[in-house]
Design an enzyme around this catalytic site. Structure first.
Site, PDB file in Angstrom:
ATOM      1  N   GLY A  51       0.845  -1.176   0.000  1.00 14.90           N
ATOM      2  CA  GLY A  51       0.000   0.000   0.000  1.00 14.90           C
ATOM      3  C   GLY A  51       0.883   1.229   0.000  1.00 14.90           C
ATOM      4  O   GLY A  51       2.063   1.161   0.349  1.00 14.90           O
ATOM      5  N   GLN A  56       3.097   9.837   1.606  1.00 23.85           N
ATOM      6  CA  GLN A  56       4.382   9.121   1.540  1.00 23.85           C
ATOM      7  C   GLN A  56       5.179   9.465   0.290  1.00 23.85           C
ATOM      8  O   GLN A  56       6.358   9.130   0.204  1.00 23.85           O
ATOM      9  CB  GLN A  56       4.149   7.607   1.571  1.00 23.85           C
ATOM     10  N   CYS A 104       6.766  -0.456   6.798  1.00 23.85           N
ATOM     11  CA  CYS A 104       6.295   0.761   6.137  1.00 23.85           C
ATOM     12  C   CYS A 104       7.415   1.307   5.263  1.00 23.85           C
ATOM     13  O   CYS A 104       8.564   1.382   5.717  1.00 23.85           O
ATOM     14  CB  CYS A 104       5.910   1.786   7.204  1.00 23.85           C
ATOM     15  N   LEU A 105       7.088   1.690   4.041  1.00 24.72           N
ATOM     16  CA  LEU A 105       8.122   2.219   3.140  1.00 24.72           C
ATOM     17  C   LEU A 105       8.737   3.497   3.703  1.00 24.72           C
ATOM     18  O   LEU A 105       9.874   3.824   3.370  1.00 24.72           O
ATOM     19  CB  LEU A 105       7.524   2.500   1.759  1.00 24.72           C
ATOM     20  N   HIS A 146      -3.548   0.849   8.250  1.00 30.75           N
ATOM     21  CA  HIS A 146      -2.179   1.365   8.131  1.00 30.75           C
ATOM     22  C   HIS A 146      -2.132   2.544   7.150  1.00 30.75           C
ATOM     23  O   HIS A 146      -1.577   3.598   7.458  1.00 30.75           O
ATOM     24  CB  HIS A 146      -1.250   0.237   7.666  1.00 30.75           C
ATOM     25  N   GLU A 147      -2.722   2.353   5.966  1.00 29.57           N
ATOM     26  CA  GLU A 147      -2.611   3.388   4.925  1.00 29.57           C
ATOM     27  C   GLU A 147      -3.432   4.632   5.266  1.00 29.57           C
ATOM     28  O   GLU A 147      -2.982   5.760   5.044  1.00 29.57           O
ATOM     29  CB  GLU A 147      -3.032   2.827   3.563  1.00 29.57           C
ATOM     30  N   HIS A 150      -1.908   7.075   7.537  1.00 28.45           N
ATOM     31  CA  HIS A 150      -0.983   8.031   6.908  1.00 28.45           C
ATOM     32  C   HIS A 150      -1.690   9.321   6.513  1.00 28.45           C
ATOM     33  O   HIS A 150      -1.083  10.392   6.516  1.00 28.45           O
ATOM     34  CB  HIS A 150      -0.344   7.419   5.655  1.00 28.45           C
TER      35      HIS A 150
HETATM   36 ZN   LIG Z   1       3.212   3.028   5.867  1.00 28.22          ZN
END
Ligand SMILES: [Zn+2]
Length: 183
Positions: A51, A56, A104-105, A146-147, A150
Site C-alpha cells: 500500500g 508518503q 512501512c516504506l 495502516h494506509e 498516513h
Molecule cells: Zn506506511
C-alpha cells in the site's frame, strides 16, 4: 509513468492531516491527478509495498493505493487487487483487535507488532469518483488501517502498545519470526 521519491520518517509531510481531494478535479480527464495515481501505483510496485498513501510521496492529499499478491514481507495472505481509494473513511470497527507485524516504506527497515481492528467499514471513492462502500476484514482491514492512518499524520509506531516489539528486518527474521502470534 514515474517512480516517486518516498518520504521517510522525520519528513513533516508524514505528520500532516491530508486534504480531501476535489472529486471534480479527480474526474477531469485533462487533470493531473490520474497521472499522479498511476505514479503512486508504479512507486508502490517498484518499492515492493502492499500500500502507499499520497503523503508518503510528498503530497498531502487523501489518496491511497493498495495491491497485494504474495509479497515476501507478508507471505500467504489473500490477494488484494490493485485498488485506488480517494477520501477514504473507516468506521464501524469491531471490538476485537489482533496483533500483526507491520512494515512501512517510510520507516525503511523497521518491523513492529501493531494491534489492529479485525473488521471495519470502508467508505471512499474510486479513481473515477464512484462511491465505494464495503466491509473489510483480516489482512485487508489491517492494510486499510495502516494506509489511512498516513492520511491522518500517523505511522504504525504510534499504534504500537509495546515498543520492545520494534525490530529491524534482519533481527526480526533472526529473533521474532518464529514467535509471531499471528502466523
Ligand atoms: Zn506506511
Amino acid at each position: 509513468m514515474a517512480v516517486l521519491k518516498v518520504a521517510k520518517l522525520g519528513n513533516p509531510v508524514l505528520r500532516q492531516v491530508a486534504e480531501k481531494v476535489n472529486l471534480n478535479e479527480l474526474k477531469d480527464p485533462k487533470g493531473e491527478l490520474q497521472n499522479f495515481i498511476d505514479d503512486m501505483i508504479d512507486t508502490m510496485r517498484e518499492e515492493g509495498g502492499v500500500g502507499l498513501a499520497a503523503p508518503q510521496v510528498n503530497r498531502s492529499i487523501q489518496v491511497v493505493v493498495l495491491e497485494y499478491e504474495n509479497n515476501e514481507r507478508y507471505p500467504g495472505e489473500p490477494p488484494i487487487p490493485v485498488t485506488v481509494l480517494v477520501n477514504p473513511v473507516l468506521s464501524e470497527f469491531n471490538d476485537e483487535k489482533v496483533l500483526g507485524w507491520e512494515s512501512c516504506l517510510s520507516l525503511v527497515d523497521f518491523r513492529g507488532l501493531v494491534p489492529r481492528f479485525t473488521s471495519l467499514m470502508l467508505n471512499a471513492y474510486d479513481r473515477q469518483g464512484n462511491k465505494i462502500e464495503k466491509r473489510a476484514s483480516g489482512f485487508e482491514a489491517v492494510v486499510l488501517q495502516h494506509e489511512i492512518d498516513h492520511l491522518n499524520g500517523k505511522v504504525f509506531l504510534d499504534r504500537m502498545e509495546d515498543l520492545t516489539q520494534l525490530s529491524y528486518q534482519e533481527e526480526f527474521e533472526e529473533f521474532w519470526l518464529k514467535k509471531d502470534p499471528a502466523p
